[in-house]
Write a protein that holds these residues in place. Structure first.
Motif, PDB file in Angstrom:
ATOM      1  N   GLY A  32       0.758  -1.306   0.023  1.00 28.31           N
ATOM      2  CA  GLY A  32       0.137   0.093  -0.044  1.00 28.31           C
ATOM      3  C   GLY A  32       0.717   1.273   0.114  1.00 28.31           C
ATOM      4  O   GLY A  32       0.330   2.309   0.598  1.00 28.31           O
ATOM      5  N   LYS A  33       1.925   1.289  -0.495  1.00 29.09           N
ATOM      6  CA  LYS A  33       2.724   2.822  -0.826  1.00 29.09           C
ATOM      7  C   LYS A  33       2.055   3.664  -1.355  1.00 29.09           C
ATOM      8  O   LYS A  33       1.867   4.652  -1.123  1.00 29.09           O
ATOM      9  CB  LYS A  33       4.094   2.246  -1.421  1.00 29.09           C
ATOM     10  N   SER A  34       1.228   3.003  -2.437  1.00 33.89           N
ATOM     11  CA  SER A  34       0.595   4.358  -3.403  1.00 33.89           C
ATOM     12  C   SER A  34      -0.487   4.646  -2.660  1.00 33.89           C
ATOM     13  O   SER A  34      -0.882   5.930  -2.706  1.00 33.89           O
ATOM     14  CB  SER A  34      -0.037   3.400  -4.636  1.00 33.89           C
ATOM     15  N   LEU A  35      -1.349   3.835  -1.822  1.00 31.11           N
ATOM     16  CA  LEU A  35      -2.306   4.433  -1.121  1.00 31.11           C
ATOM     17  C   LEU A  35      -1.878   5.079  -0.031  1.00 31.11           C
ATOM     18  O   LEU A  35      -2.604   6.295   0.295  1.00 31.11           O
ATOM     19  CB  LEU A  35      -3.264   3.201  -0.550  1.00 31.11           C
ATOM     20  N   THR A  36      -0.973   5.072   0.769  1.00 32.31           N
ATOM     21  CA  THR A  36      -0.441   5.910   1.579  1.00 32.31           C
ATOM     22  C   THR A  36       0.010   7.097   1.197  1.00 32.31           C
ATOM     23  O   THR A  36      -0.222   8.200   1.871  1.00 32.31           O
ATOM     24  CB  THR A  36       0.820   5.107   2.380  1.00 32.31           C
ATOM     25  N   LEU A  37       0.768   7.122   0.162  1.00 31.73           N
ATOM     26  CA  LEU A  37       1.015   8.422  -0.548  1.00 31.73           C
ATOM     27  C   LEU A  37      -0.222   9.186  -0.918  1.00 31.73           C
ATOM     28  O   LEU A  37      -0.408  10.459  -0.725  1.00 31.73           O
ATOM     29  CB  LEU A  37       1.933   8.337  -1.845  1.00 31.73           C
ATOM     30  N   ALA A  38      -1.180   8.753  -1.458  1.00 34.54           N
ATOM     31  CA  ALA A  38      -2.622   9.371  -1.781  1.00 34.54           C
ATOM     32  C   ALA A  38      -3.094   9.781  -0.488  1.00 34.54           C
ATOM     33  O   ALA A  38      -3.719  11.214  -0.395  1.00 34.54           O
ATOM     34  CB  ALA A  38      -3.261   8.604  -2.387  1.00 34.54           C
ATOM     35  N   VAL A  39      -3.176   9.066   0.527  1.00 33.23           N
ATOM     36  CA  VAL A  39      -3.905   9.674   1.850  1.00 33.23           C
ATOM     37  C   VAL A  39      -3.004  10.915   2.298  1.00 33.23           C
ATOM     38  O   VAL A  39      -3.482  11.697   2.938  1.00 33.23           O
ATOM     39  CB  VAL A  39      -3.959   8.384   2.778  1.00 33.23           C
ATOM     40  N   ALA A  40      -1.516  10.598   2.502  1.00 34.18           N
ATOM     41  CA  ALA A  40      -0.806  11.506   3.089  1.00 34.18           C
ATOM     42  C   ALA A  40      -1.070  12.965   2.318  1.00 34.18           C
ATOM     43  O   ALA A  40      -0.995  13.996   2.689  1.00 34.18           O
ATOM     44  CB  ALA A  40       0.489  10.935   2.800  1.00 34.18           C
ATOM     45  N   ALA A  41      -0.994  12.516   0.835  1.00 34.99           N
ATOM     46  CA  ALA A  41      -1.125  14.004  -0.063  1.00 34.99           C
ATOM     47  C   ALA A  41      -2.239  14.629   0.318  1.00 34.99           C
ATOM     48  O   ALA A  41      -2.531  15.799   0.542  1.00 34.99           O
ATOM     49  CB  ALA A  41      -0.986  13.655  -1.239  1.00 34.99           C
ATOM     50  N   SER A  42      -3.429  13.773   0.432  1.00 42.59           N
ATOM     51  CA  SER A  42      -5.064  14.500   0.838  1.00 42.59           C
ATOM     52  C   SER A  42      -4.933  15.048   2.235  1.00 42.59           C
ATOM     53  O   SER A  42      -5.469  16.529   2.211  1.00 42.59           O
ATOM     54  CB  SER A  42      -5.865  13.345   0.740  1.00 42.59           C
ATOM     55  N   VAL A  43      -4.227  14.531   3.094  1.00 47.20           N
ATOM     56  CA  VAL A  43      -4.273  15.177   4.380  1.00 47.20           C
ATOM     57  C   VAL A  43      -3.333  16.331   4.401  1.00 47.20           C
ATOM     58  O   VAL A  43      -3.668  17.377   4.999  1.00 47.20           O
ATOM     59  CB  VAL A  43      -3.654  14.234   5.698  1.00 47.20           C
ATOM     60  N   LEU A  44      -2.196  16.475   3.894  1.00 45.69           N
ATOM     61  CA  LEU A  44      -1.399  17.575   3.852  1.00 45.69           C
ATOM     62  C   LEU A  44      -2.062  18.700   2.905  1.00 45.69           C
ATOM     63  O   LEU A  44      -2.005  19.956   3.425  1.00 45.69           O
ATOM     64  CB  LEU A  44       0.016  17.352   3.321  1.00 45.69           C
ATOM     65  N   ALA A  45      -2.905  18.409   1.823  1.00 45.94           N
ATOM     66  CA  ALA A  45      -3.616  19.260   1.066  1.00 45.94           C
ATOM     67  C   ALA A  45      -4.662  19.994   1.831  1.00 45.94           C
ATOM     68  O   ALA A  45      -4.887  21.207   2.144  1.00 45.94           O
ATOM     69  CB  ALA A  45      -4.093  18.878  -0.081  1.00 45.94           C
ATOM     70  N   LEU A  46      -5.356  19.098   2.877  1.00 41.35           N
ATOM     71  CA  LEU A  46      -6.522  19.926   3.479  1.00 41.35           C
ATOM     72  C   LEU A  46      -5.741  20.764   4.916  1.00 41.35           C
ATOM     73  O   LEU A  46      -6.494  21.444   5.301  1.00 41.35           O
ATOM     74  CB  LEU A  46      -7.223  18.559   4.399  1.00 41.35           C
ATOM     75  N   LEU A  47      -4.684  20.218   5.141  1.00 45.61           N
ATOM     76  CA  LEU A  47      -4.020  21.015   6.287  1.00 45.61           C
ATOM     77  C   LEU A  47      -3.440  22.301   5.855  1.00 45.61           C
ATOM     78  O   LEU A  47      -2.977  23.279   6.506  1.00 45.61           O
ATOM     79  CB  LEU A  47      -2.817  20.185   6.774  1.00 45.61           C
ATOM     80  N   GLY A  48      -3.563  22.755   4.298  1.00 45.23           N
ATOM     81  CA  GLY A  48      -3.128  23.971   3.767  1.00 45.23           C
ATOM     82  C   GLY A  48      -1.704  23.826   3.029  1.00 45.23           C
ATOM     83  O   GLY A  48      -1.244  24.949   2.661  1.00 45.23           O
ATOM     84  N   PHE A  49      -1.348  22.528   2.793  1.00 40.48           N
ATOM     85  CA  PHE A  49      -0.037  22.626   1.810  1.00 40.48           C
ATOM     86  C   PHE A  49      -0.235  22.270   0.589  1.00 40.48           C
ATOM     87  O   PHE A  49      -1.140  21.723   0.000  1.00 40.48           O
ATOM     88  CB  PHE A  49       0.750  21.403   2.314  1.00 40.48           C
ATOM     89  N   ASN A  50       0.842  22.771  -0.321  1.00 42.83           N
ATOM     90  CA  ASN A  50       1.097  22.310  -1.874  1.00 42.83           C
ATOM     91  C   ASN A  50       1.704  20.815  -1.707  1.00 42.83           C
ATOM     92  O   ASN A  50       2.613  21.087  -0.846  1.00 42.83           O
ATOM     93  CB  ASN A  50       1.494  23.297  -2.560  1.00 42.83           C
ATOM     94  N   VAL A  51       1.440  20.088  -2.389  1.00 46.38           N
ATOM     95  CA  VAL A  51       1.967  18.762  -2.283  1.00 46.38           C
ATOM     96  C   VAL A  51       2.376  18.295  -3.714  1.00 46.38           C
ATOM     97  O   VAL A  51       1.506  18.065  -4.613  1.00 46.38           O
ATOM     98  CB  VAL A  51       0.795  17.715  -1.719  1.00 46.38           C
ATOM     99  N   ASN A  52       3.680  17.846  -3.694  1.00 47.53           N
ATOM    100  CA  ASN A  52       4.090  17.304  -5.217  1.00 47.53           C
ATOM    101  C   ASN A  52       4.409  15.933  -4.678  1.00 47.53           C
ATOM    102  O   ASN A  52       5.489  15.624  -3.756  1.00 47.53           O
ATOM    103  CB  ASN A  52       5.465  17.958  -5.316  1.00 47.53           C
TER     104      ASN A  52
END
Length: 615
Positions: A32-52
């Protein structure tokens, strides 16, 4: 609430101080690396970050974004999350303030006569793609802090990127440039002049006396010194355009990088002359495609891959092999990027069922016996259970794969064999990977598919009879690469097995392992242990070489950044000085500059040879 708290904790966020710690996370292959990255990116974006989210493979990057695009849209964070390769990420960072190539072209245009300006404006409209964001969103996006999530972080820190450059070149298209390159192709190419030694003897002085050169000099008089050096590069490349090997597909020429063939970047003027050759000699490239490729390639910056991530406020990474990284790799990650927090995710499926017996599952044969021994290993593993399994065989490169596939020993088994190489399209790769797990199926793959390729075993005969078997036919310099290849089987709690069939002559050439050392290790039943020790020694030497390039890459990067400042501030003195210096023939003496940034994708032996030749 519990899911949110878990995500925040695993991301290393201190909710009390609103601080995010740089963090490396190990997640097992297939877990689940792909899933973890997607969830992490979503959480960080909701917290106010730009995510690459950056990955070494365009195939994997596009695949993962497509899988989670709906999630990003539902959460309303699609404008704040970008999935890119390391190359495209570099492209976007460098072009943040505008299209650098277009700006350089415009500067050169302003020095042209009026006729040339009119032609130039009508024919130079191309630019590289930038981030797809609406104008009214750009300001809010730019005000957000930025996070870089690196997929398979160990790949970024190997020789392909670390210590290497992302080289930017502006393509200067003009009718006079076309006349000049046509003249050089017709009068200076060995194959065109094989019957006329006088033609082949033409040199820079002869070219300068011709009409095509004089037209260019008149039109671009202020940049004539750059043109002179570009002609020297053309003269060097014209009879060496087929090295490195290229691929012709869909009226384009490309080069193999990782999982795929790249058509977007040029190998200096070699790619141009490959277009000439394929058009005039093989009719494989159309006149339209050739004309689109004809240009002067003005070098306008070399930027260190190692420095570009420092542009982000926070860096995080995931990998399946964190515990297998070397001490030098971990030390540089900590020193340069603050990656000192390591998180190890336990397996959801318990102990691995991937069977590998170090004493019995490593074979070494002579070159002469290799094909026979590999065929026997494939058939043995295919039929060592009640019903046929499937076998994945990984080769170091496509040439070695094809040599085995076409050998006499393997001919009876070609019907049940599939081939997966970088030449396939994304859809073809997906289809072949799905077929690979069928019962009685043999699949031959190049090593780049040892990472990220998801071999889902849906076939009950395979799943209940030992799972897929993986054969590796070479020694990986990085242990992490071997672990990834081994991880193409026994995924998500399933069964699987792994073995190696190696060539003694290659072990001697690559790792200095002698016949006597092999025999002694076999007698002591420590063959794999000896191979690991030799690999560790060689990797330590190679990594010292990588680290030695960092300082010079950093200096070149800082020069490039200063040039960008001058370019967007209108400092013409510094602009001209930089462009003149970095495009002089004598300054581009190493393999990476020679290749316009592509040398980082060449095998190290080829790059060392190329550097020695240039010196």
């Amino acid at each position: 609430k519990e899911a949110w708290d878990w995500c925040v904790k695993k991301l290393g966020i201190n909710t009390g101080s609103n601080v995010i710690m740089p963090n490396l996370v190990e997640i097992g292959t297939g877990e689940g690396k792909s899933l973890t990255l997607a969830v992490a990116a979503s959480v960080l974006a909701l917290l106010g970050f730009n995510v690459n989210c950056a990955c070494y493979s365009r195939y994997l990057s596009q695949r993962d974004y497509s899988e989670f695009e709906a999630l990003f849209n539902v959460l309303g964070v699609q404008s704040f999350i970008v999935y890119d390769t390391f190359q495209q990420l570099s492209e976007n960072i460098i072009n943040e303030r505008g299209d650098v190539r277009q700006r350089v072209r415009d500067l050169i245009l302003r020095a042209c006569d009026q006729k040339s300006q009119n032609w130039f404006k009508a024919n130079n409209t191309q630019s590289r793609p930038m981030l797809n964001t609406h104008d009214d969103e750009k300001q809010s996006i730019s005000n957000r802090a930025s996070v870089l999530l690196i997929d398979e972080v160990d790949v970024f820190f190997n020789e392909q990127y670390f210590g290497e450059y992302f080289v930017l070149r502006a393509e200067l298209k003009h009718e006079y440039v076309k006349d000049l390159t046509d003249y050089i192709w017709m009068n200076c190419s060995q194959m065109n002049c094989a019957q006329d030694a006088k033609k082949k003897s033409k040199n820079l002085k002869d070219i300068k006396s011709g009409k095509a050169y004089k037209q260019c000099k008149k039109a671009f008089n202020q940049w004539a010194n750059i043109f002179d050096d570009e002609i020297k590069f053309m003269m060097e490349d014209i009879d060496a355009f087929n090295s490195p090997q290229y691929v012709v597909k869909d009226d384009k020429i490309g080069y193999k990088v990782g999982h795929e063939i790249f058509f977007a970047y040029d190998f200096r003027y070699k790619t141009l002359f490959a277009h000439y050759y394929e058009h005039f000699k093989n009719s494989a490239i159309s006149e339209q495609s050739l004309n689109q490729k004809i240009s002067m390639k003005i070098r306008c910056g070399a930027f260190s891959y190692a420095e570009l991530p420092k542009r982000f406020d926070v860096i995080m990474g995931v990998t399946g092999t964190l515990r297998h990284l070397s001490q030098p790799e971990l030390a540089i990650m900590k020193k340069e990027y603050g990656l000192k927090v390591h998180t190890y995710m336990p397996s959801l499926f318990g102990e691995t069922k991937n069977k590998f017996h170090e004493q019995h599952d490593v074979q070494i044969s002579t070159m002469e016996r290799f094909n026979e021994n590999l065929k026997s290993e494939i058939l043995k593993r295919l039929n060592d259970h009640a019903s046929p399994r499937c076998v994945f065989v990984f080769f170091e490169d496509e040439g070695k794969l094809k040599n085995f596939y076409e050998c006499a020993e393997f001919q009876p088994f070609k019907q049940q064999t599939r081939i997966v190489t970088e030449k396939l399209s994304f859809d073809e790769i997906d289809a072949e990977i799905k077929r690979a797990s069928q019962s009685n199926q043999i699949t031959l793959l190049t090593k780049s598919f040892g990472r990220g390729a998801d071999f889902y075993v849906k076939n009950g005969l395979v799943r209940n009879n030992g799972g897929p078997h993986v054969v590796q036919t070479f020694i990986s310099l990085q242990l992490s690469e071997e672990v990834q290849i081994r991880g193409r089987t026994a995924r998500q709690g399933g069964e699987g097995s792994y073995s190696m069939v190696l060539i003694a002559e290659e072990l001697l050439q690559e790792f200095g392992i002698t016949k006597e050392e092999i025999e002694q290790a076999q007698q002591n039943q420590k063959l794999y242990e000896m191979i690991k020790d030799k690999r560790k020694e060689k990797f330590a030497d190679e990594y010292k070489h990588i680290l030695s390039r960092l300082e010079s890459a950093k200096n070149e990067h800082e020069r490039g950044v200063s040039f960008l400042d001058a370019l967007f501030n209108g400092d013409m003195k510094e602009i001209k000085e930089y462009l003149s210096t970095c495009n002089t023939h004598s300054s581009l003496s190493d393999a990476n500059n020679f290749a316009g940034g592509w040398a980082s994708y060449l095998p190290k032996k080829v790059r060392k040879w190329l550097n020695s030749v240039m010196k």
